[in-house]
Scaffold this active site. Structure first.
Site, short mmCIF file in Angstrom:
data_model
loop_
_atom_site.label_atom_id
_atom_site.label_comp_id
_atom_site.label_asym_id
_atom_site.label_seq_id
_atom_site.Cartn_x
_atom_site.Cartn_y
_atom_site.Cartn_z
N ASN A 174 -16.84 0.63 -10.84
CA ASN A 174 -15.64 -0.12 -10.47
C ASN A 174 -15.97 -1.61 -10.52
O ASN A 174 -16.80 -2.10 -9.75
CB ASN A 174 -15.21 0.32 -9.07
CG ASN A 174 -13.94 -0.35 -8.63
OD1 ASN A 174 -13.77 -1.55 -8.88
ND2 ASN A 174 -13.06 0.37 -7.96
N GLU A 218 -7.10 2.57 -11.83
CA GLU A 218 -6.67 2.82 -10.44
C GLU A 218 -5.41 2.05 -10.18
O GLU A 218 -5.36 0.84 -10.44
CB GLU A 218 -7.75 2.28 -9.49
CG GLU A 218 -8.55 3.30 -8.80
CD GLU A 218 -9.45 2.62 -7.79
OE1 GLU A 218 -8.97 1.83 -6.97
OE2 GLU A 218 -10.65 2.89 -7.85
N ARG A 232 -5.17 -9.49 -6.26
CA ARG A 232 -6.22 -10.27 -5.59
C ARG A 232 -7.53 -10.33 -6.38
O ARG A 232 -8.32 -11.23 -6.17
CB ARG A 232 -6.47 -9.75 -4.18
CG ARG A 232 -7.17 -8.42 -4.13
CD ARG A 232 -7.56 -8.05 -2.71
NE ARG A 232 -6.40 -7.76 -1.89
CZ ARG A 232 -6.45 -6.97 -0.82
NH1 ARG A 232 -7.60 -6.44 -0.45
NH2 ARG A 232 -5.38 -6.70 -0.12
N GLU A 266 -9.95 12.63 -6.13
CA GLU A 266 -11.10 11.81 -5.79
C GLU A 266 -11.19 11.81 -4.27
O GLU A 266 -10.28 11.34 -3.59
CB GLU A 266 -10.99 10.38 -6.32
CG GLU A 266 -12.22 9.57 -5.93
CD GLU A 266 -12.22 8.13 -6.44
OE1 GLU A 266 -11.49 7.82 -7.40
OE2 GLU A 266 -12.96 7.31 -5.86
N ARG A 273 -4.18 -4.34 -8.34
CA ARG A 273 -3.42 -4.29 -7.08
C ARG A 273 -2.12 -5.05 -7.22
O ARG A 273 -2.02 -6.01 -7.99
CB ARG A 273 -4.25 -4.90 -5.93
CG ARG A 273 -5.45 -4.07 -5.54
CD ARG A 273 -6.10 -4.69 -4.30
NE ARG A 273 -5.28 -4.48 -3.14
CZ ARG A 273 -5.52 -3.57 -2.19
NH1 ARG A 273 -6.58 -2.80 -2.26
NH2 ARG A 273 -4.71 -3.44 -1.17
N HIS A 333 -8.92 -1.54 -10.60
CA HIS A 333 -7.72 -1.36 -9.78
C HIS A 333 -6.86 -2.61 -9.90
O HIS A 333 -7.29 -3.69 -9.49
CB HIS A 333 -8.17 -1.14 -8.33
CG HIS A 333 -7.06 -0.89 -7.36
ND1 HIS A 333 -7.29 -0.71 -6.01
CD2 HIS A 333 -5.71 -0.80 -7.51
CE1 HIS A 333 -6.14 -0.51 -5.38
NE2 HIS A 333 -5.17 -0.57 -6.27
N THR A 356 -9.21 -0.25 -0.16
CA THR A 356 -8.41 0.97 0.01
C THR A 356 -8.97 1.76 1.19
O THR A 356 -10.02 2.37 1.11
CB THR A 356 -8.46 1.81 -1.29
OG1 THR A 356 -8.28 0.92 -2.40
CG2 THR A 356 -7.38 2.85 -1.30
N HIS A 409 -14.93 -6.01 -8.13
CA HIS A 409 -15.59 -7.07 -7.35
C HIS A 409 -16.17 -8.17 -8.21
O HIS A 409 -16.44 -9.27 -7.72
CB HIS A 409 -16.63 -6.46 -6.41
CG HIS A 409 -15.98 -5.47 -5.48
ND1 HIS A 409 -15.06 -5.87 -4.55
CD2 HIS A 409 -16.06 -4.13 -5.40
CE1 HIS A 409 -14.60 -4.80 -3.92
NE2 HIS A 409 -15.19 -3.74 -4.42
N HIS A 454 -16.18 5.56 -2.68
CA HIS A 454 -15.91 4.54 -1.66
C HIS A 454 -17.11 4.40 -0.74
O HIS A 454 -17.50 5.35 -0.06
CB HIS A 454 -14.67 4.84 -0.81
CG HIS A 454 -14.11 3.59 -0.21
ND1 HIS A 454 -13.13 2.84 -0.81
CD2 HIS A 454 -14.47 2.91 0.90
CE1 HIS A 454 -12.88 1.77 -0.07
NE2 HIS A 454 -13.68 1.79 0.97
N1 PXP Z 1 -12.63 4.80 -5.52
C1 PXP Z 1 -11.46 4.24 -5.14
C2 PXP Z 1 -10.21 5.03 -5.30
C3 PXP Z 1 -11.43 2.93 -4.61
O1 PXP Z 1 -10.27 2.39 -4.23
C4 PXP Z 1 -12.64 2.21 -4.51
C5 PXP Z 1 -12.63 0.82 -3.96
O2 PXP Z 1 -12.01 -0.05 -4.79
C6 PXP Z 1 -13.82 2.83 -4.95
C7 PXP Z 1 -13.79 4.14 -5.43
C8 PXP Z 1 -15.13 2.13 -4.95
O3 PXP Z 1 -15.49 1.81 -3.64
P1 PXP Z 1 -16.72 0.84 -3.41
O4 PXP Z 1 -16.34 -0.48 -3.99
O5 PXP Z 1 -16.86 0.82 -1.93
O6 PXP Z 1 -17.90 1.43 -4.12
#
Ligand code: PXP
Length: 248
Positions: free
Chosen positions: A14, A77, A56, A158, A52, A50, A108, A17, A195
């Site tokens: 993901n 996402e 952001r 998921e 949003r 994702h 999330t 960030h 997550h």
């Molecule tokens: N899966 C989903 C559906 C999420 O919303 C997120 C966070 O954006 C993640 C996985 C990844 O989480 P993390 O950034 O804490 O690894």
């Protein structure tokens, strides 16, 4: 007789960030699309982003570029809104993971409330699937949410690992993940998880045999500050592989 081999597990990175850092200055670096390429070169099986509603981190142009340029697969996402579904149908990612969205949340924070507006959710899933997009629902590891996901027509779930990430190790949070994974698999759903996963806590989740995909972001981008993103991805793949092989 041949020995049973553990089924492979996919790592989807993901990259939200990376965009979070860029948006701190509203500039052009670091570039999440370049980061996606580095992750793929380092062995990521897919790229997750994702978009949003509040934009952001990931922006519309990022999603367009990722959809066009990924060499692995794109896991988009998004919230189950008409506008997002229309965008996904145009971009045709490999997979959409539907997530809940609350403007005030830091990230999330919980799974989808699958009982809230099932007809609208089922209609979004149907439109996505009609476009040939695989659909996953991000849910809490709760038996009723697993059953509802199946009834709504999703192909995958998921499982939200946030509670486990706060209380890692053997305990109720891990037991709930194992139970939900088994129920999902038995119902014919593909099982993903994500997550708050890190190299330190990923092993017990990876060892759940029904889990076939992990979505991991924050830890990899944090770790990248010390060792670089490709090495962070390689470390995670190694941790996942070790746990899967050992069945721990
Ligand atoms: N899966 C989903 C559906 C999420 O919303 C997120 C966070 O954006 C993640 C996985 C990844 O989480 P993390 O950034 O804490 O690894």
């Amino acid at each position: 007789m041949t020995a049973t081999r553990p089924t492979p597990i996919r790592l989807y990175v993901n990259i939200d960030h990376v965009a979070t850092i860029r948006q701190a200055r509203r500039g052009s670096e670091p570039d999440p699309v370049a980061a996606a390429r580095w992750c793929e070169d380092a062995g990521a099986d897919g790229i997750t982003a994702h978009l949003r509603e509040d934009r952001r981190h990931i922006q519309d142009a990022d999603v367009e570029a990722i959809a066009a340029q990924v060499r692995t697969v794109f896991n988009f996402e998004m919230a189950a809104t008409d506008a997002m579904v229309a965008l996904a149908v145009r971009l045709r990612p490999h997979q959409v993971t539907l997530v809940p969205e609350r403007r005030e949340e830091v990230t999330t924070e919980g799974g989808l409330d699958v009982a809230r507006d099932p007809r609208a959710l089922a209609s979004s899933i149907e439109r996505l699937r009609a476009a040939g997009i695989r659909v996953a629902l991000f849910i809490d590891p709760d038996p009723s949410a697993v059953a509802a996901s199946r009834a709504l027509g999703a192909q995958a779930i998921e499982l939200h690992t946030g509670t486990y990430a706060h209380h890692p190790g053997e305990g109720p949070a891990l037991h709930a993940l194992r139970h939900a994974a088994r129920l999902g698999h038995d119902a014919g759903l593909a099982v993903h998880a994500g997550h708050g996963l890190t190299v330190a806590n990923v092993a017990p989740v990876t060892a759940i045999p029904e889990v076939e995909e992990l979505n991991i972001g924050h830890h990899l981008v944090s770790r990248a500050i010390a060792v670089g993103l490709p090495e962070a991805v390689r470390e995670m793949r190694a941790a996942m592989h070790a746990a899967r092989t050992a069945g721990r």
